[in-house]
Design a protein around this motif. Sequence first.
Motif, PDB file in Angstrom:
ATOM      1  N   UNK A   1      -0.399  13.719 -41.031  1.00 29.37           N
ATOM      2  CA  UNK A   1       0.782  12.908 -41.292  1.00 29.37           C
ATOM      3  C   UNK A   1       0.966  11.829 -40.234  1.00 29.37           C
ATOM      4  N   UNK A   2       0.433  12.085 -39.034  1.00 26.41           N
ATOM      5  CA  UNK A   2       0.684  11.176 -37.923  1.00 26.41           C
ATOM      6  C   UNK A   2      -0.373  11.413 -36.858  1.00 26.41           C
ATOM      7  N   UNK A   3      -0.730  10.352 -36.130  1.00 24.80           N
ATOM      8  CA  UNK A   3      -1.647  10.468 -35.000  1.00 24.80           C
ATOM      9  C   UNK A   3      -1.046   9.754 -33.801  1.00 24.80           C
ATOM     10  N   UNK A   4      -1.101  10.405 -32.640  1.00 28.50           N
ATOM     11  CA  UNK A   4      -0.600   9.791 -31.410  1.00 28.50           C
ATOM     12  C   UNK A   4      -1.714   9.787 -30.378  1.00 28.50           C
ATOM     13  N   UNK A   5      -2.125   8.604 -29.951  1.00 32.11           N
ATOM     14  CA  UNK A   5      -3.144   8.478 -28.916  1.00 32.11           C
ATOM     15  C   UNK A   5      -2.490   8.742 -27.566  1.00 32.11           C
ATOM     16  N   UNK A   6      -2.986   9.726 -26.843  1.00 33.24           N
ATOM     17  CA  UNK A   6      -2.360  10.093 -25.573  1.00 33.24           C
ATOM     18  C   UNK A   6      -3.330  10.872 -24.706  1.00 33.24           C
ATOM     19  N   UNK A   7      -3.201  10.666 -23.397  1.00 31.34           N
ATOM     20  CA  UNK A   7      -3.929  11.470 -22.413  1.00 31.34           C
ATOM     21  C   UNK A   7      -3.074  12.693 -22.121  1.00 31.34           C
ATOM     22  N   UNK A   8      -3.484  13.830 -22.644  1.00 32.47           N
ATOM     23  CA  UNK A   8      -2.660  15.033 -22.556  1.00 32.47           C
ATOM     24  C   UNK A   8      -2.739  15.722 -21.200  1.00 32.47           C
ATOM     25  N   UNK A   9      -3.536  15.188 -20.290  1.00 30.95           N
ATOM     26  CA  UNK A   9      -3.484  15.699 -18.916  1.00 30.95           C
ATOM     27  C   UNK A   9      -2.343  15.055 -18.133  1.00 30.95           C
TER      28      UNK A   9
ATOM     29  N   UNK B   1      -1.463  14.989 -35.321  1.00 26.10           N
ATOM     30  CA  UNK B   1      -2.542  15.094 -34.361  1.00 26.10           C
ATOM     31  C   UNK B   1      -2.266  14.256 -33.139  1.00 26.10           C
ATOM     32  N   UNK B   2      -2.879  14.643 -32.011  1.00 19.37           N
ATOM     33  CA  UNK B   2      -2.705  13.891 -30.766  1.00 19.37           C
ATOM     34  C   UNK B   2      -3.913  14.116 -29.874  1.00 19.37           C
ATOM     35  N   UNK B   3      -4.175  13.113 -29.028  1.00 17.63           N
ATOM     36  CA  UNK B   3      -5.267  13.229 -28.063  1.00 17.63           C
ATOM     37  C   UNK B   3      -5.927  11.900 -27.833  1.00 17.63           C
ATOM     38  N   UNK B   4      -7.123  11.935 -27.289  1.00 17.05           N
ATOM     39  CA  UNK B   4      -7.903  10.727 -27.023  1.00 17.05           C
ATOM     40  C   UNK B   4      -8.986  10.603 -28.087  1.00 17.05           C
ATOM     41  N   UNK B   5      -8.813   9.688 -29.011  1.00 14.99           N
ATOM     42  CA  UNK B   5      -9.801   9.491 -30.061  1.00 14.99           C
ATOM     43  C   UNK B   5      -9.394  10.145 -31.354  1.00 14.99           C
TER      44      UNK B   5
END
Length: 316
Positions: A48-56, A35-39
Amino acid sequence: MTELKGARVLVTGAGGFVGPHLVRALDERGARVRGAGLGAPSGATPLEDWCEADLSDLAQTEAVVGAMPVDAIVHLAGQSSAAQSFKDPEGTFRANVNGTWSLLEATRTQVPAARVLVVSTSEVYGSIEPGTRAAESHAFVPVSPYALSKAAAEHLAGAYATARKLDVVRARPFGHTGPGQTPRFVVPAFAQQIAAIEASRGEPVLRVGNLDVTRDLSDVRDIVQGYCALLERGHSGGVYNLCRGEGVRLADMVASLAAMSRVKLAIEVDPARLRPADTPWLVGDPTLTASEVGWSVERPLESTLRDVLEEWRARG
């Protein structure tokens, strides 16, 4: 792609309303999900994994997409409230248009063979003729900054499919609700009020917006099954409605919720809950999705409404 078992799937916006439901559905099919995103998701999900990121932001998106091997991406991340889009159109366009462009560009440079499911919205159609159903060929007539931003994102996705030869599929879900949705949206907003009234935390008045509209409303748990089906069986470059194919008047939906209440309720229109623009009738045609992908809505709306109300009752 042909099946999700063993597939490596990245879900952007996995911490939102739909994301946790989708992550669980993918996991049940044997996919390995990041997963990825803000929050990040607040509850337990089989990520399995989370990445905090601003996808804009392109650089951040490229880092997320290129971090591990990816077979498929579901792009849920964005600003999903039409009401909020009137308050912050710039932020809405940044999240939905820039975010989709960054995701597609990162896919092109990092994992060009991956399938990308870009999640749009039925609100791109705008209001259609009462009594009719919008098929995928229906013209775009967006009436909110949110809908306009999603229309632009769809055009981007189509361009990357044709000009860049990416394996892109577009989903146009109609309205959906279910457990986990915030009260910024209509069904949980009503359910929250009813639960509070039952708990003697307010006068027995259900405050509503414009109820003289008809919507095609499904359960989020059915919609995420549709996303899984599109990953496996959607045609590359295709566009698919995800909907029940039947309309329900919001007035009737509110009446159903009120009938489930343990106390007698009055219903009053609250001007603060009215949108600057609305669509009187929006019902979809699911024929193409049923014939090409083999998906359809299964849960009765009454069951979904009861589940949402029970969730708010359990919150105390």
